[in-house]
Design a protein around this motif. Structure first.
Motif, PDB file in Angstrom:
ATOM      1  N   PHE B 483      36.595  35.964  31.924  1.00 27.39           N
ATOM      2  CA  PHE B 483      36.940  35.662  30.533  1.00 27.39           C
ATOM      3  C   PHE B 483      36.350  36.704  29.589  1.00 27.39           C
ATOM      4  N   SER B 484      35.095  37.108  29.840  1.00 27.83           N
ATOM      5  CA  SER B 484      34.437  38.034  28.915  1.00 27.83           C
ATOM      6  C   SER B 484      35.176  39.357  28.843  1.00 27.83           C
ATOM      7  N   GLU B 487      39.319  38.429  27.559  1.00 28.79           N
ATOM      8  CA  GLU B 487      39.411  38.034  26.161  1.00 28.79           C
ATOM      9  C   GLU B 487      38.576  38.963  25.286  1.00 28.79           C
ATOM     10  N   ARG B 491      39.978  40.951  22.138  1.00 28.61           N
ATOM     11  CA  ARG B 491      39.463  40.692  20.783  1.00 28.61           C
ATOM     12  C   ARG B 491      38.902  41.953  20.144  1.00 28.61           C
ATOM     13  N   GLU B 494      41.872  43.719  18.961  1.00 27.26           N
ATOM     14  CA  GLU B 494      42.406  43.055  17.773  1.00 27.26           C
ATOM     15  C   GLU B 494      41.621  43.467  16.524  1.00 27.26           C
ATOM     16  N   LEU B 511      30.060  42.148  13.844  1.00 28.47           N
ATOM     17  CA  LEU B 511      30.613  41.218  14.838  1.00 28.47           C
ATOM     18  C   LEU B 511      31.169  41.999  16.032  1.00 28.47           C
ATOM     19  N   GLU B 514      28.377  42.992  18.153  1.00 29.05           N
ATOM     20  CA  GLU B 514      27.832  41.840  18.869  1.00 29.05           C
ATOM     21  C   GLU B 514      28.716  41.515  20.073  1.00 29.05           C
ATOM     22  N   LEU B 515      30.016  41.515  19.832  1.00 24.03           N
ATOM     23  CA  LEU B 515      30.956  41.201  20.907  1.00 24.03           C
ATOM     24  C   LEU B 515      30.900  42.272  21.998  1.00 24.03           C
ATOM     25  N   VAL B 518      28.084  41.794  24.308  1.00 27.15           N
ATOM     26  CA  VAL B 518      28.229  40.673  25.242  1.00 27.15           C
ATOM     27  C   VAL B 518      29.241  41.000  26.339  1.00 27.15           C
ATOM     28  N   GLU B 521      27.444  42.937  28.896  1.00 27.33           N
ATOM     29  CA  GLU B 521      26.439  42.212  29.683  1.00 27.33           C
ATOM     30  C   GLU B 521      27.046  41.150  30.575  1.00 27.33           C
ATOM     31  N   ALA B 522      28.093  40.504  30.089  1.00 32.34           N
ATOM     32  CA  ALA B 522      28.536  39.275  30.745  1.00 32.34           C
ATOM     33  C   ALA B 522      29.612  39.489  31.793  1.00 32.34           C
ATOM     34  N   SER B 523      30.223  40.674  31.839  1.00 35.49           N
ATOM     35  CA  SER B 523      31.359  40.833  32.740  1.00 35.49           C
ATOM     36  C   SER B 523      30.894  41.137  34.158  1.00 35.49           C
TER      37      SER B 523
END
Ligand SMILES: Cc1cc2nc3c(=O)[nH]c(=O)nc-3n(C[C@H](O)[C@H](O)[C@H](O)COP(=O)(O)O)c2cc1C
Ligand code: FES
Lengths: 224, 621
Positions: B483-484, B487, B491, B494, B511, B514-515, B518, B521-523
């Motif tokens: 998902f990270s 999406e 995003r 976008e 923002l 910040e995204l 993440v 880090e998260a994927s």
């Protein structure tokens, strides 16, 4: 047994198990969306992230797919983990606000705003339905189709599959369309209202216990 | 070359065979190397080869003049190229009509065909020998340098240059652990992207329990605009194969697989041919050179998704599943192909192996910097004068590569940024031009070595638009499981798109940052973990450009269509009407011989009027 450190505690856990299983066994709560005990872990929703490795050289991994390893240092609720988790939940709200499970998780993690453009998708591609169909029903009636942003759940040639026995397992297990909530009002994706669907509120039930935190009813009345 | 009568059974057989090849080569007086690389082949070099072949036959020269159809010779822009040796006479922009003249003048009379010689665009000098041309001379072509000396279809050419001697030496005198010790000492790091030390990876593969192991050559090369692996596979397939066999021997694998994308038909053909020839002479198969080592190699052709170059995805693709990555551990050295211990190496990494063992670790590690050894092939593209593959010692500065080898920025424009590391690399500004190209320096600067993509941009590139371009690529290429990544990239795109349209608001940059952090880090796999680099590096070095879009609704480079406008300067316009006639939107109005005007409501900002106007009356603002 494998010895490792989780949140500062020395623990021993069964070889071959995942960090998520170990954490849950010891009562540490880690949120998940794509995990189900009866299915193979998939590592797609990324909510179960934990920090592994010695400080300074650590990284985030999905605990549902990461095996317990000797000497591993794991932190399930570090600032880094929570920051990532919250932003992911904000993204989930921005993408699929009509899932009660997502709304509840967002509430619980104090995600109270959505700064991304609001979308209204039904599917988060967690793969629970496809795995349920394949692994529990030996059906293989549905699967992932396409790549990247085009990815979706579908059946071969987009026709109802011969393999489908209408067991309904896919919709039962879905975290996005199952138990769908009424949805937040149009202006915002944050709802949180369901926490108060049947609130054991002291206003109405004098001898009930108030344990909701946060309680949207109290917050709205400005009492907290 | 006569066919070999029987398989080579000992290292001495190999040396005898090599001596026979060399003796045969002595009878050759001249060699014509016609470049068959992608660029030159596109320019019709196959026809030049055919003409030369015909003409040599007609003049009765076929026996003493050898003709080769080689891999990429490096100066693609000047193709088709032909090199005549002795003398390494470098002919450029050759056509089929020049074939007879090259033979008559140069081969027979020893005279130059002046008009085919190379003139350097920067210093205006003419060069005869390939070795003197600045673009090539300033490189260290250890891996690519043999391309013009061999025909990729000929194992004899490779043997004639000393090929497979290193393999024979390993099989005869070294065990796997000793080979690995040498690789560790050479400090070779993987060239496929992550830069992992090859010696350590092989040691893990060797130490993994199990008697069935695999070694895979990763030739998926999915970065847009990158073609270093392709060039090695097409130009010198035996060097890659030799590295693969040595790797198989070192880790104890019985089977090697070359995973190559279907979009590289010539590479597929050449590596298949190389495998077949090596089998024929006995350098592959059972009991290679009498050592008792059995090794086979097969080719697996992939559909060419960017993400299937990631090792775990690649293994799934080889197994016939959808090429999606999985979480590691279990590491591939424990559980790889068919759940057996597996080592995956990049093409260029493997081509380095025979080189290291031939040069010796000491000389090899004399090339490069303290932490990054050897050479690296970069695919230098974009707004530089000389584009193409450049092979340089690791640690050469960006400035040396771009200015000295690349010949500086095209059209006298100003340098703005260089993107290294492919689509998920980073953009570095002019202030970092003196950065050495080593693994650490590039990552610290927010970019990466990656597989060696290098895109140079001038002042006319908008960095926000560039971030948008790479995000759009990665959005398509993400497998979509995490998902990270799925999406998150969508995003980021976008948000960046909104910025290029002037529809964003100030808090959005924070923002976006910040995204991006993440997503990184998260994927789960390297794609998601690096997908934020284009955004983060442009935000780091070109933040004012983002702010110009965001706050002033202005695109300083004049690229983002929604933020620019065109205007005709009445004082300059003489009413010739050229722009009015060429405007596809009918937005230009005005009477003949009177200053024209652009109707903003109709204008689609395509810029055709600006290109059409010969008087400089159209202004972009
Ligand atoms: C999205 C993605 C694409 C990749 N594509 C390639 C590729 O095309 N070729 C390659 O050699 N390595 C590629 N890699 C790197 C491989 O995962 C791996 O690091 C490499 O093949 C290992 O070989 P090396 O140690 O010799 O570099 C890719 C990695 C990622 C995350
Ligand atoms: S539960 Fe681990 S990634 Fe979803």
């Amino acid at each position: 047994m494998v010895n490792l450190t989780m949140n500062g505690l020395e623990i021993a856990f069964e070889k071959g198990a995942s960090l998520l299983e170990a954490a849950r066994f010891f009562g540490i709560e880690i949120p998940t969306l794509c995990y189900n005990e009866g299915l193979n872990p998939y590592g797609a929703c990324r909510l179960c992230l934990v920090e592994v490795g010695a400080p300074g050289r650590s990284r985030l991994v999905s605990s549902c797919t990461y095996p317990v390893q000797p000497g591993l240092i794991v932190r399930t609720h570090s600032a880094r983990v929570l920051k990532a988790r919250r932003l992911l939940l904000e993204l989930y709200l921005a993408t699929c606000p009509s899932s009660k499970i997502i709304q509840d998780l967002a509430s619980k993690h104090h995600v109270t705003r959505v700064r991304f453009k609001q979308k209204n998708e039904e599917c988060i591609l967690c793969g629970l339905c496809t795995r349920y169909c394949a692994e529990q029903m030996h059906g293989h009636a549905i699967g992932m189709v396409g790549r990247g942003a085009e990815r979706r759940i579908g059946s071969a040639f987009n026709k109802k599959s011969e393999d489908c026995r209408l067991c309904g397992g896919c919709s039962y297990i879905c975290p996005a369309c199952q138990a769908r909530c009424q949805g937040p009002d149009e202006k915002s994706a944050v709802c949180g209202a369901c926490l108060n669907l049947a609130p054991p509120c002291l206003d109405d039930h004098d001898d009930a216990m108030c344990y909701l935190d946060p309680c949207a009813a109290c917050e709205m009345r400005g009492e907290r | 070359m006569e066919a070999l009568q029987a398989r080579l059974k000992t290292p001495a057989d190999l040396e005898r065979y090599r001596a026979a090849i060399k003796a045969k080569q002595e009878t050759i007086t001249h060699r014509l190397s016609v470049c068959g690389g992608t660029g030159c082949a596109g320019g019709g070099s196959a026809r030049i080869r055919d003409y030369l072949q015909d003409y040599l036959a007609r003049r009765g020269l076929s026996a003493r003049v050898a003709l080769r159809f080689t891999g990429c010779l490096g100066l693609c822009e000047r193709g088709p190229l032909v090199i005549v040796s002795p003398g390494e006479i470098f002919y450029q922009k050759v056509t089929a009509a020049d074939a007879a003249e090259i033979v008559d003048q140069t081969v027979l009379k020893g005279e130059l065909v002046e008009r085919l010689l190379y003139t350097d665009p920067l210093n205006g000098e003419k060069y005869v020998s390939a070795n003197e041309i600045p673009f090539l001379k300033k490189q260290s072509r250890f891996l690519l340098g043999d391309n013009w000396r061999l025909d990729p279809a000929s194992i004899e050419d490779y043997l004639g240059l000393g090929g497979y001697a290193v393999l024979a030496g390993c099989l005869d005198g070294l065990n796997g652990a000793e080979i690995i010790a040498r690789l560790k000492a050479s400090r070779l790091r993987g060239r496929g992207g992550a830069g992992f030390p090859t010696g350590i990876k092989w040691a893990e593969g060797r130490e993994a329990p199990g008697d069935q192991k695999y070694i895979i050559c990763n030739a998926d090369e999915g970065d847009p605009g990158a073609f270093m692996d392709r060039s090695l596979m097409e130009g010198n397939p035996h060097s890659v194969l030799e590295g693969l066999i040595i790797g198989g021997y070192a880790i104890g694998a019985g089977e090697g697989i070359v995973f190559v994308r279907a979009e590289y038909p010539t590479a597929v053909k050449n590596i298949r041919l190389a495998i077949a020839r090596a089998e024929e002479v006995g350098l592959l198969g059972e009991d290679i050179l009498g050592s008792g080592f059995d090794f086979r190699v097969s080719v697996s052709v992939g559909a060419g998704a960017f993400v299937s170059g990631e090792t775990s995805a690649l293994i799934r693709a080889v197994e016939g599943q959808v090429g999606e990555p999985r979480q590691k551990p279990p590491h591939l050295a424990q559980q790889g192909l068919w759940k057996k211990p597996t080592v995956v190496n990049n093409v260029e990494t493997l081509a380095n192996v025979p080189l290291i063992l031939r040069l010796g670790t000491e000389s090899y590690s004399g090339i490069g910097t303290a932490s990054s050894k050897g050479t690296k092939i970069f695919s230098l593209v974009g707004k530089v004068n000389n584009t193409g593959l450049v092979e340089v010692p690791l640690g050469m500065t960006l400035r040396e590569i771009i200015d000295d080898i690349g010949g500086g920025i095209k059209g006298g424009k100003r340098f703005k940024a260089v993107q290294t590391g492919g689509p998920s690399g980073g953009c570095l500004p002019a202030s970092l031009l003196d950065l050495p190209t080593d693994y650490e320096a590039l990552s610290e600067a927010g970019s990466m070595m990656g597989s060696g993509g290098m895109i140079v941009m001038d002042e006319e590139t908008c960095m926000v638009d560039l971030a948008r371009y790479f995000l759009a690529f990665l959005k398509e290429e993400s497998c979509g499981a995490c998902f990270s990544c799925r999406e998150g990239i969508a995003r980021m795109l976008e948000m960046v798109e909104a910025i290029t349209r002037g529809e964003s608001s100030p808090g959005q940059l924070e923002l976006l940052e910040e995204l991006a952090a993440v997503v990184k880090e998260a994927s789960m796999c390297g794609l998601g973990q690096t997908a934020s680099n284009p955004v983060l590096s442009t935000l780091r070095y070109f933040r004012e450009e983002y702010l110009a879009h965001l706050v002033d609704r202005r695109c300083p480079a004049g690229v983002c269509r929604d933020l620019i406008s065109f205007r005709i300067e009445a004082g300059i316009c003489n009413g010739c009407g050229a722009c009015r006639k060429s405007c596809p939107a009918g937005a230009v109005e005005g009477k003949k011989k009177e200053p024209h005007r652009i109707a903003a409501a109709l204008c689609t900002r395509c810029g055709i009027c600006l290109e059409t106007c010969r008087y400089g009356a159209v202004l972009k603002e």
